[in-house]
Design a protein around this motif. Sequence first.
Motif, short mmCIF file in Angstrom:
data_model
loop_
_atom_site.label_atom_id
_atom_site.label_comp_id
_atom_site.label_asym_id
_atom_site.label_seq_id
_atom_site.Cartn_x
_atom_site.Cartn_y
_atom_site.Cartn_z
N HIS A 233 -7.62 1.94 6.50
CA HIS A 233 -7.10 2.24 5.17
C HIS A 233 -6.94 3.77 5.08
CE1 HIS A 233 -6.94 2.79 0.84
NE2 HIS A 233 -6.95 1.48 0.65
N SER A 234 -5.74 4.20 4.71
CA SER A 234 -5.50 5.65 4.72
C SER A 234 -6.34 6.37 3.67
CB SER A 234 -4.01 5.95 4.52
OG SER A 234 -3.61 5.64 3.20
N ALA A 327 3.37 -0.90 13.62
CA ALA A 327 3.29 -0.13 12.37
C ALA A 327 3.72 -1.03 11.21
CB ALA A 327 4.17 1.10 12.45
N PHE A 328 3.56 -0.53 10.01
CA PHE A 328 4.01 -1.24 8.82
C PHE A 328 5.54 -1.25 8.83
CE2 PHE A 328 5.00 -0.65 4.10
CZ PHE A 328 4.97 -2.01 3.84
N TYR A 329 6.14 -2.42 8.67
CA TYR A 329 7.59 -2.50 8.74
C TYR A 329 8.22 -3.21 7.55
CZ TYR A 329 6.52 -7.22 10.32
OH TYR A 329 6.04 -8.50 10.40
N GLY A 330 7.39 -3.75 6.68
CA GLY A 330 7.92 -4.54 5.56
C GLY A 330 8.44 -3.68 4.43
N PRO A 331 9.00 -4.34 3.42
CA PRO A 331 9.37 -3.60 2.21
C PRO A 331 8.10 -3.21 1.45
CG PRO A 331 9.81 -5.96 1.93
CD PRO A 331 9.31 -5.78 3.33
N GLY A 332 8.26 -2.38 0.46
CA GLY A 332 7.11 -2.00 -0.36
C GLY A 332 6.28 -0.90 0.26
N ALA A 333 5.07 -0.76 -0.26
CA ALA A 333 4.22 0.37 0.09
C ALA A 333 2.87 -0.15 0.54
CB ALA A 333 4.05 1.28 -1.13
N LYS A 334 2.52 0.06 1.79
CA LYS A 334 1.24 -0.37 2.31
C LYS A 334 0.54 0.86 2.88
CE LYS A 334 -0.59 -3.92 5.43
NZ LYS A 334 -0.25 -4.93 6.45
N THR A 335 -0.68 1.11 2.46
CA THR A 335 -1.35 2.36 2.83
C THR A 335 -2.21 2.18 4.07
OG1 THR A 335 -3.08 1.81 1.28
CG2 THR A 335 -1.36 3.31 0.51
N VAL A 336 -1.55 1.73 5.13
CA VAL A 336 -2.27 1.42 6.36
C VAL A 336 -2.15 2.58 7.36
CG1 VAL A 336 -0.26 0.31 7.41
CG2 VAL A 336 -2.55 -0.37 8.15
N ILE A 337 -3.22 2.79 8.13
CA ILE A 337 -3.15 3.61 9.34
C ILE A 337 -3.15 2.62 10.50
CG2 ILE A 337 -4.33 5.30 10.79
CD1 ILE A 337 -5.66 6.42 8.27
N PRO A 338 -1.99 2.38 11.10
CA PRO A 338 -1.95 1.36 12.15
C PRO A 338 -2.79 1.79 13.36
CG PRO A 338 0.26 1.90 11.36
CD PRO A 338 -0.66 2.95 10.84
N TYR B 220 3.37 8.20 -2.68
CA TYR B 220 3.86 7.36 -1.60
C TYR B 220 5.39 7.51 -1.52
CZ TYR B 220 3.58 3.39 1.65
OH TYR B 220 3.61 2.59 2.76
N ILE B 324 7.95 2.18 9.70
CA ILE B 324 9.38 2.32 9.49
C ILE B 324 9.95 0.95 9.14
CG2 ILE B 324 11.58 2.86 10.60
CD1 ILE B 324 10.10 4.92 12.30
N GLU B 325 10.65 0.90 8.04
CA GLU B 325 11.32 -0.34 7.63
C GLU B 325 12.77 -0.27 8.11
OE1 GLU B 325 11.19 -0.87 3.37
OE2 GLU B 325 12.54 -2.61 3.41
#
Lengths: 480, 480
Positions: A233-234, A327-338, B220, B324-325
């Motif tokens: 979690h960032s 990495a996060f690739y979906g729409p929206g905002a996810k505060t992840v550190i992959p 964000y 990256i989306e």
Amino acid sequence: MAAPAEFIKFIDDNANKFIARLGEAVAIPSVSGNGAHRPDVFKMSAWLDGQLKSLGVTTSLVDLGKHVMDGEELPLPPAILGRIGDDPKKKTVLVYGHYDVQPAEKSDGWDTEPFKLVVDEKTGRLIGRGSTDDKGPILGWLNVLEAHKTLGLPLPVNLRFCFEGMEENGSEGLDDLIKSETARGNDGFFGGVDCVCISDNYWLNSRTPCITYGLRGLVYFKLTVSGPTRDLHSGVFGRMVHEPMTDLVLLMSKLVAPDGTILVPGVEDLVSAADEEERAIYEKLDYSVEDVNDAVGAPITLSDDKVTVIMGRMRMPSLSLHGIEGAFYGPGAKTVIPASVSGKFSIRIVPPQTPELIEPLVIQYVEQEFAKLNSKNKLKIENLHDGRPWVADYKHWNYEAARRATQAVYRRDPDLTREGGSIPVTLTFAESLGVNVLLLPMGRGDDGAHSTNEKLDRSNFIEGSKVLGTYLYEVGAIKA
Amino acid sequence: MAAPAEFIKFIDDNANKFIARLGEAVAIPSVSGNGAHRPDVFKMSAWLDGQLKSLGVTTSLVDLGKHVMDGEELPLPPAILGRIGDDPKKKTVLVYGHYDVQPAEKSDGWDTEPFKLVVDEKTGRLIGRGSTDDKGPILGWLNVLEAHKTLGLPLPVNLRFCFEGMEENGSEGLDDLIKSETARGNDGFFGGVDCVCISDNYWLNSRTPCITYGLRGLVYFKLTVSGPTRDLHSGVFGRMVHEPMTDLVLLMSKLVAPDGTILVPGVEDLVSAADEEERAIYEKLDYSVEDVNDAVGAPITLSDDKVTVIMGRMRMPSLSLHGIEGAFYGPGAKTVIPASVSGKFSIRIVPPQTPELIEPLVIQYVEQEFAKLNSKNKLKIENLHDGRPWVADYKHWNYEAARRATQAVYRRDPDLTREGGSIPVTLTFAESLGVNVLLLPMGRGDDGAHSTNEKLDRSNFIEGSKVLGTYLYEVGAIKA
Ligand SMILES: [Zn+2]
Ligand SMILES: [Zn+2]
Ligand SMILES: [Zn+2]
Ligand SMILES: [Zn+2]
């Protein structure tokens, strides 16, 4: 020698039936690059095998063994080897195609379901994944076979077919098969083959048919930076730890400049400038910067000079960043550190570049640049697959036959092109069989192979089928 | 003032009953972020309302209206406003908590069913979704109420409860409710509140209780580079056009350095260095670099210095690249030039940084850097959401009460921490009510809130309930 009029008429009369058959083929989502679709690739091989058999082709499905993809062991789809005709007085033409396709999801941005062939009556487009790459061309050959079988016409040449189901994923297993069969000489499957015809590329534009004598090679890299053992979690860990994404993005930014220049030292240096004779070919092409802008939908060419732009594709290396896995690739905002991220990029290469020359340059450079980051994360760089570039003798009779067939069907001279993509098997055939290999495309430059809304124009499917048949007559007649 | 011995004994004697009640709460899968579970969130509100009423709390369920989630209009779960005690001679403490939880599926990697509380007798862990976030802490308050009701003890303070069911999904509707109630002054629900206590964060480690006086804010961003109107094949268009990924990756590489330094000019400058007094707080924390390594599973801290590392979370801004989306993200090798790609990144901010200060710095910088690329692609940068940072006066009597309560129950000084994440309602209470807000966590740093196998240690639940009760006595006794 012109193809018989009844052949041409048969193709015209049966167009809708042929399109329906293309619909059947597109409906099988034979995506070779996704393990979940592997059964569909097998389903597609069975479908194609059935079609060939019903049209009089003797086939064998060659088991290519297994491979490991994303940690999973999977059976490789079979190569379909087919033969029809054994007349020693006729030339023997080897036809290659691939029955697997690129991944596609409606959510990628398709206007229609990718695995349902949609016939757009207004534009004449046949829309669906695989329509142009490479199911349409394969089915063009089926159309030629069906015409001859139904009309009771003898084929003007002996035909050999080699269809694979792993082209979009590195053609795994095929090279070995081709090499082992050619090692068997005249007893092998490729014994007696006089020339090869591959229909798996595209016209330069949407107006002028072309024949193609060159391909770029490819080296596809996966560059992985790993840090924590799970995603973080960032809010909790941001600015406490080395973040793999930060390192990866910085490394990826050092591979290619916004103007297309490859920044890996030594890669560009291998390629000499074009001479006058070569430049003249590019000048002559039915092609403009506007064509590129139209094809891509925006005025984003790297140069405003036609020859520079076309040489960018045909005789220059290129480096593209395709994306990031993990990495996060979906729409929206996810505060992840992959936790672990893999950058995917590939370099298109041209003679005299080879994967053997390029791979160490890239690996050494990436490792050097990573060392500069002073990161505690771990780096791994892999060559996922590669293929050498290829250039053929475009003055060979095989090309002359294709030129005449194109002139007969389309009533115009084809463009003489080199492709920016790679079809590695082309090189394998050229090197293993030692015969001339021809690329004779069916689709147009705006078909969108590998993209959303892939299509094949109805007229290209139908006239293209005529070209393939006519080409066989020209090969049969030409003085070798 | 110490809590009465009979209160402490009651909590110990009834531990199993309290754990059973936590089991009831965990069994209701009140996942606010999944429309299919919305009825369960309502069920949870009814369950909690029933508990509060049975313990003598006067409640009202406030309808917060509807919202649209994933294209579906859904009723918002009610805010539960509860009050017990109206003695003008006593202080009034407002307690906040949330009865909704994060999504959880056994298939995510849970060892047990997430919505069945499992009591691991060997480790003392109470495992289940919501055990620590935030049902355990809410039930801690119920335990305190039950002790007082059963024992016939008067509460040392007046209590107000504000429990919501949308915290894990943006706290929709709550801000408006808080603002409208505070606008009503003493007639509003929050009239007369002297301080706020929120138990919705965690100890720094698994050993030492803490109280928390700061939270980072967040901005964000979504940074989009668009070129062609559809995805392109890198073989066909590589080195003909400006590729959005090339531009985006280069821009993203200019945001943060591998050592965590934020490269956007002006962002770091806003934050002054820690003075001696502040550094002393970080020095004193029961915390080591090893703790971070253990938590993330690898030795990847940005520094080997404990204070530098912990300041990275607690009092420094951070910038994380999340993903990256629009680019290729799957396994395998896809030779796509993505048409439009959006980099997601966020900046955690600390006072005196505010979204209003940070947003223009980022936008101006990104636009300047993009201009340097001489790209024909298009740039767009958006602020997807933001929240201000928060720092409380940790010398306030509210904190002193919490410190004394922790010392009484755990017989040690609590760590004084700032959190790296954000709990936006904290700021809303602080700004709207104008009173001191305290974060008094119940769970440990390794509880895995938002993760698989979320747990609350039995001792944290039981001792934590004692801390909450004792805190009320200390608040009641302290000279304000
Ligand atoms: Zn193809
Ligand atoms: Zn392809
Ligand atoms: Zn929470
Ligand atoms: Zn939470």
